[in-house]
Design a protein around this motif. Sequence first.
Motif, PDB file in Angstrom:
ATOM      1  N   LYS A  98     -10.052   2.606   8.066  1.00  0.00           N
ATOM      2  CA  LYS A  98      -9.709   3.610   7.052  1.00  0.00           C
ATOM      3  C   LYS A  98     -10.837   4.648   6.914  1.00  0.00           C
ATOM      4  CE  LYS A  98      -6.944   3.358   3.042  1.00  0.00           C
ATOM      5  NZ  LYS A  98      -6.246   2.541   2.119  1.00  0.00           N
ATOM      6  N   ASP A 156      -7.628  -0.038  -2.901  1.00  0.00           N
ATOM      7  CA  ASP A 156      -6.314  -0.601  -3.230  1.00  0.00           C
ATOM      8  C   ASP A 156      -6.230  -2.080  -2.848  1.00  0.00           C
ATOM      9  OD1 ASP A 156      -5.697   1.874  -4.149  1.00  0.00           O
ATOM     10  OD2 ASP A 156      -4.196   2.336  -2.608  1.00  0.00           O
ATOM     11  N   ILE A 191     -12.763   8.141  -0.279  1.00  0.00           N
ATOM     12  CA  ILE A 191     -11.580   7.913   0.560  1.00  0.00           C
ATOM     13  C   ILE A 191     -10.456   7.443  -0.359  1.00  0.00           C
ATOM     14  CG2 ILE A 191     -10.592   6.553   2.439  1.00  0.00           C
ATOM     15  CD1 ILE A 191     -13.460   6.342   3.591  1.00  0.00           C
ATOM     16  N   ALA A 192      -9.439   8.276  -0.471  1.00  0.00           N
ATOM     17  CA  ALA A 192      -8.325   7.968  -1.377  1.00  0.00           C
ATOM     18  C   ALA A 192      -7.704   6.613  -1.049  1.00  0.00           C
ATOM     19  CB  ALA A 192      -7.272   9.057  -1.298  1.00  0.00           C
ATOM     20  N   GLY A 193      -7.537   5.784  -2.067  1.00  0.00           N
ATOM     21  CA  GLY A 193      -6.885   4.485  -1.904  1.00  0.00           C
ATOM     22  C   GLY A 193      -7.734   3.418  -1.243  1.00  0.00           C
ATOM     23  N   ALA A 250     -10.642   8.669   7.991  1.00  0.00           N
ATOM     24  CA  ALA A 250     -11.001   9.719   7.030  1.00  0.00           C
ATOM     25  C   ALA A 250     -11.985  10.724   7.627  1.00  0.00           C
ATOM     26  CB  ALA A 250     -11.587   9.084   5.765  1.00  0.00           C
ATOM     27  N   ASN A 292     -12.896   5.313  -4.136  1.00  0.00           N
ATOM     28  CA  ASN A 292     -11.634   6.052  -4.104  1.00  0.00           C
ATOM     29  C   ASN A 292     -11.848   7.558  -4.152  1.00  0.00           C
ATOM     30  OD1 ASN A 292      -9.950   3.854  -3.778  1.00  0.00           O
ATOM     31  ND2 ASN A 292      -9.710   3.538  -5.976  1.00  0.00           N
ATOM     32  N   ASN A 293     -12.982   8.008  -4.687  1.00  0.00           N
ATOM     33  CA  ASN A 293     -13.297   9.442  -4.680  1.00  0.00           C
ATOM     34  C   ASN A 293     -13.676   9.905  -3.275  1.00  0.00           C
ATOM     35  OD1 ASN A 293     -12.901   9.467  -7.428  1.00  0.00           O
ATOM     36  ND2 ASN A 293     -15.074   9.290  -7.918  1.00  0.00           N
TER      37      ASN A 293
END
Length: 186
Positions: A58, A16, A11-13, A62, A8-9
């Motif tokens: 994803k 999830d 690539i945000a989320g 990014a 998550n640091n």
Amino acid sequence: MISNANNNNIIAGFDDERDDSLKIILEKAESINKGIFIYLNGYIDTYNSNFFQKKVSKIVEAGFINLVFNCSSLSYVSSTGIGAFTAFLKMLKPKGGDVVLLEIQPKVYEVFQLLGFSQFFNIKDSSEDAISFFANGSGPVESIFPKIFTCPVCNKRLRAIRSGRFRCSECKSIIAIDEKAQVSLG
């Protein structure tokens, strides 16, 4: 091994959504332009390939276009999983990116080979080999193929995607094509 907390640091989320059959751990590849190491742990089959494709999409969204998949803990890949890797190549090549597969298990490599996909992928044995692949580019050999040529016996137009020995589809002659795309009988 890098811990999952980093994902998550980077690539945000990213974490999830999870799938217990395939764990993905990310590590920025500082020495590769727009590069990232993707550690795969588990297997890729028909049931989790959509999850896998979403995760890699994803990563590309990014801004990472040079992907190094570490497959040392990947125990199985179905034909659907190989299709996913192929889709990544098609997505990245136009953006100037590429895919390297690292430390493939023999069982997994066999599936790539049986389906005829081992020739399309850059398969390396170590992180250093992957880094040097991206540092040196894919080299001039890649730009020669696919090569359109005529059979020296019957003049049928043929296409070769790599160097090697081939049989003409028309006259059945054996044709050899070297790394420089030079055609000869044999």
